[in-house]
Design an enzyme around this catalytic site. Structure first.
Site, PDB file in Angstrom:
ATOM      1  N   SER A 136       0.857  -1.176   0.000  1.00 19.21           N
ATOM      2  CA  SER A 136       0.000   0.000   0.000  1.00 19.21           C
ATOM      3  C   SER A 136       0.898   1.232   0.000  1.00 19.21           C
ATOM      4  O   SER A 136       1.760   1.372   0.860  1.00 19.21           O
ATOM      5  CB  SER A 136      -0.895  -0.027   1.246  1.00 19.21           C
ATOM      6  N   LYS A 163      -1.011  -1.022  -4.443  1.00 24.90           N
ATOM      7  CA  LYS A 163      -2.242  -0.312  -4.077  1.00 24.90           C
ATOM      8  C   LYS A 163      -1.857   1.122  -3.774  1.00 24.90           C
ATOM      9  O   LYS A 163      -1.039   1.360  -2.888  1.00 24.90           O
ATOM     10  CB  LYS A 163      -2.882  -0.977  -2.862  1.00 24.90           C
ATOM     11  N   LYS A 165      -2.964   4.914  -2.593  1.00 23.89           N
ATOM     12  CA  LYS A 165      -3.985   5.711  -1.925  1.00 23.89           C
ATOM     13  C   LYS A 165      -4.376   6.852  -2.853  1.00 23.89           C
ATOM     14  O   LYS A 165      -3.509   7.460  -3.499  1.00 23.89           O
ATOM     15  CB  LYS A 165      -3.424   6.274  -0.619  1.00 23.89           C
ATOM     16  N   ASP A 191      -7.163   2.848  -3.256  1.00 26.14           N
ATOM     17  CA  ASP A 191      -7.939   2.867  -2.016  1.00 26.14           C
ATOM     18  C   ASP A 191      -8.244   4.318  -1.663  1.00 26.14           C
ATOM     19  O   ASP A 191      -7.331   5.116  -1.455  1.00 26.14           O
ATOM     20  CB  ASP A 191      -7.136   2.202  -0.887  1.00 26.14           C
ATOM     21  N   GLU A 219     -11.133   0.498  -3.953  1.00 24.86           N
ATOM     22  CA  GLU A 219     -11.465   0.168  -2.566  1.00 24.86           C
ATOM     23  C   GLU A 219     -12.113   1.363  -1.871  1.00 24.86           C
ATOM     24  O   GLU A 219     -11.554   2.460  -1.865  1.00 24.86           O
ATOM     25  CB  GLU A 219     -10.164  -0.238  -1.858  1.00 24.86           C
ATOM     26  N   ASP A 244     -13.895  -2.070   2.434  1.00 24.46           N
ATOM     27  CA  ASP A 244     -13.018  -2.228   3.593  1.00 24.46           C
ATOM     28  C   ASP A 244     -13.797  -1.712   4.815  1.00 24.46           C
ATOM     29  O   ASP A 244     -14.469  -2.491   5.517  1.00 24.46           O
ATOM     30  CB  ASP A 244     -11.710  -1.452   3.320  1.00 24.46           C
ATOM     31  N   LYS A 268      -9.924  -7.590   7.435  1.00 22.84           N
ATOM     32  CA  LYS A 268      -8.953  -7.158   8.449  1.00 22.84           C
ATOM     33  C   LYS A 268      -9.472  -7.670   9.778  1.00 22.84           C
ATOM     34  O   LYS A 268     -10.586  -7.305  10.177  1.00 22.84           O
ATOM     35  CB  LYS A 268      -8.884  -5.631   8.520  1.00 22.84           C
ATOM     36  N   GLY A 296      -4.316  -4.325   5.778  1.00 18.20           N
ATOM     37  CA  GLY A 296      -3.311  -4.071   6.811  1.00 18.20           C
ATOM     38  C   GLY A 296      -3.599  -2.771   7.529  1.00 18.20           C
ATOM     39  O   GLY A 296      -4.316  -1.911   6.997  1.00 18.20           O
TER      40      GLY A 296
HETATM   41  C1  NPQ Z   1      -6.537   0.680   4.538  1.00 18.58           C
HETATM   42  N1  NPQ Z   1      -4.244   0.455   5.493  1.00 18.58           N
HETATM   43  O1  NPQ Z   1      -6.453  -0.321   3.839  1.00 18.58           O
HETATM   44  C2  NPQ Z   1      -5.542   0.998   5.649  1.00 18.58           C
HETATM   45  C3  NPQ Z   1      -5.609   2.387   6.043  1.00 18.58           C
HETATM   46  C4  NPQ Z   1      -4.725   2.888   7.117  1.00 18.58           C
HETATM   47  C5  NPQ Z   1      -2.130  -0.341   4.690  1.00 18.58           C
HETATM   48  O2  NPQ Z   1      -3.501   1.021   3.451  1.00 18.58           O
HETATM   49  C6  NPQ Z   1      -2.341   4.149  11.337  1.00 18.58           C
HETATM   50  C7  NPQ Z   1      -3.139   3.075  11.634  1.00 18.58           C
HETATM   51  C8  NPQ Z   1      -2.324   4.609  10.054  1.00 18.58           C
HETATM   52  C9  NPQ Z   1      -3.939   2.490  10.672  1.00 18.58           C
HETATM   53  C10 NPQ Z   1      -3.108   4.513   7.766  1.00 18.58           C
HETATM   54  C11 NPQ Z   1      -3.350   0.442   4.467  1.00 18.58           C
HETATM   55  C12 NPQ Z   1      -3.119   4.028   9.081  1.00 18.58           C
HETATM   56  C13 NPQ Z   1      -3.939   2.969   9.391  1.00 18.58           C
HETATM   57  C14 NPQ Z   1      -3.918   3.905   6.817  1.00 18.58           C
HETATM   58  C15 NPQ Z   1      -4.721   2.410   8.403  1.00 18.58           C
HETATM   59  O3  NPQ Z   1      -7.503   1.382   4.397  1.00 18.58           O
HETATM   60 MG    MG Z   2      -8.591   0.342   2.880  1.00 26.12          MG
END
Ligand code: NPQ
Ligand code: MG
Length: 374
Positions: A136, A163, A165, A191, A219, A244, A268, A296
């Site tokens: 990500s 992936k 953002k 995402d 996403e 998600d 998750k 994650g």
């Molecule tokens: C998601 N994770 O899929 C999340 C979003 C995310 C790996 O993209 C601190 C704790 C910061 C949790 C930033 C990924 C974060 C977090 C992004 C979760 O949407």
């Molecule tokens: Mg997500």
């Protein structure tokens, strides 16, 4: 498992690069671990809450409070033992707080499996000994040039899927730039972390533009509660929608699928309340022929070990955000997860197969919660 003591262990781990999403930028992972000491074995779980309630309503100070004052006291009647399979029911009187509940269930399950000398992956019915690793990628401050360099580095490292953002104003143009540089064969998905408004013309125009780019999936474009809006736009797009934030348990996954709000589900364990509910989400999707993948939350090795075991179940047909530890941390709390030929190995030891080392936890704050009130 007869639990004798539970500690909440909170430690700040610097991120190797700042991580920007549609909800903000992170430079440090404020990690919270739950350490269960049972009579037979110890176990670890990770509470994946962010420091602030920006991803969902949950956040780390709130999780600490609800764990210490509500969840741990309900987990155990004095002198009685607990099985991971009973944790959900024991905690059901407390509404929400799924990430906090998941951490406790995970730690009890780890202890229980260690006591039985059984690996978590085997308990979950996992069918793989390694899982393909996606990565990500946040929205870089340096714009498109920095994004291209970051992605080039991750592909060089072996990640099998990117992936990215996206957020308003940082969507179609940077994704077109990735396509131009890396070509149509790049496995690319986006995402939005609920950053778009389904009724705003400019937002829908941007998402329609992303739909032209041959993405593996888009996403969570809209808010967690907007299942019908997801269904309305998903019907027009060729790109599959993945949910998600919307999917808070297996029942909600079924609702989303029956409404055709998504064609792919991100699993998750924190978001759905624990590893056992994750299995139920997996099973519900598998019964309906719907692929899932493991998301994650910037986990340390403790939460990452759980995610990697989950991602080894048969319905996990798409690469997850199960990256190597060094994607986020120079030094993890456990033995790190490493990338080998684009894959991460599923731990084979008992329980989650990882234990925090003493050294990285030297600076941690510890809060003892006494489940027996003694
Ligand atoms: C998601 N994770 O899929 C999340 C979003 C995310 C790996 O993209 C601190 C704790 C910061 C949790 C930033 C990924 C974060 C977090 C992004 C979760 O949407
Ligand atoms: Mg997500």
């Amino acid at each position: 498992m007869t639990v004798e003591r539970i500690d909440l262990v909170r430690v700040g781990l610097p991120l190797v690069t700042p991580f920007r999403t549609s909800f903000g930028v992170q430079t440090v992972r404020d990690a919270l671990l739950v350490h269960v000491r049972g009579r037979e074995a110890e176990g670890w779980g990770e509470c994946v809450t962010p420091a602030s309630p920006v991803y969902s309503e949950e956040y780390t100070d709130g999780a600490m409070h609800v764990l210490a004052d509500e969840l741990v006291p309900r987990l155990l009647a004095p002198g009685r033992s607990v099985r991971a399979e009973d944790v959900g029911l024991r905690l059901a009187g407390i509404k929400g707080h799924r990430m906090a509940k998941a951490a406790l269930e995970s730690a009890v399950l780890d202890a229980q499996l260690r006591a039985a000398d059984r690996p978590l992956a085997a308990y979950l019915g996992a069918t793989r000994d390694r899982v393909p690793a996606g990565v990500s990628v946040g929205i870089p401050d340096g714009g498109v040039p920095e994004l291209l360099e970051l992605v080039a580095g991750y592909l060089q490292a072996g990640y099998v899927r990117i992936k990215a953002k996206v957020a308003r104003g940082a969507d179609v143009q940077p994704m077109q730039a990735l396509r131009s540089r890396f070509g149509a064969s790049l496995r690319l998905q986006v995402d939005a972390n609920a950053g778009y408004d389904p009724d705003a013309r400019a937002d829908v125009a941007a998402l329609d533009g992303l739909d032209e780019l041959g993405l593996v999936q888009i996403e969570q474009p809209f808010g967690p509660d907007r299942l019908l809006a997801h269904a309305r736009h998903a019907a027009r797009w060729r790109t599959p929608v993945c949910l998600d934030e919307s999917v808070t348990d297996a029942a909600r996954a079924v609702e989303a699928l029956e409404l055709r709000a998504c064609r792919i589900v991100n699993v998750k364990p924190g978001r759905v309340g624990g590893p056992l509910e994750s299995v139920r989400v997996h099973d519900a999707c598998r019964d309906r022929g719907v692929p899932v993948w493991c998301g994650g939350m910037l986990e340390t090795g403790v939460g990452r070990a759980l995610n990697v075991a989950i991602a080894a179940m048969p319905g996990f047909e798409l690469p997850g955000d199960t990256s190597a530890s060094d994607r986020y941390f120079a030094e993890d709390v456990t033995e790190p997860f490493v990338l080998q030929d684009g894959h991460v190995a599923v731990p084979q030891g008992p329980g989650i197969g990882r234990t925090p080392r003493d050294e990285p936890l030297k600076a941690a704050e510890r809060h003892r919660v006494d489940p027996l009130g003694s």
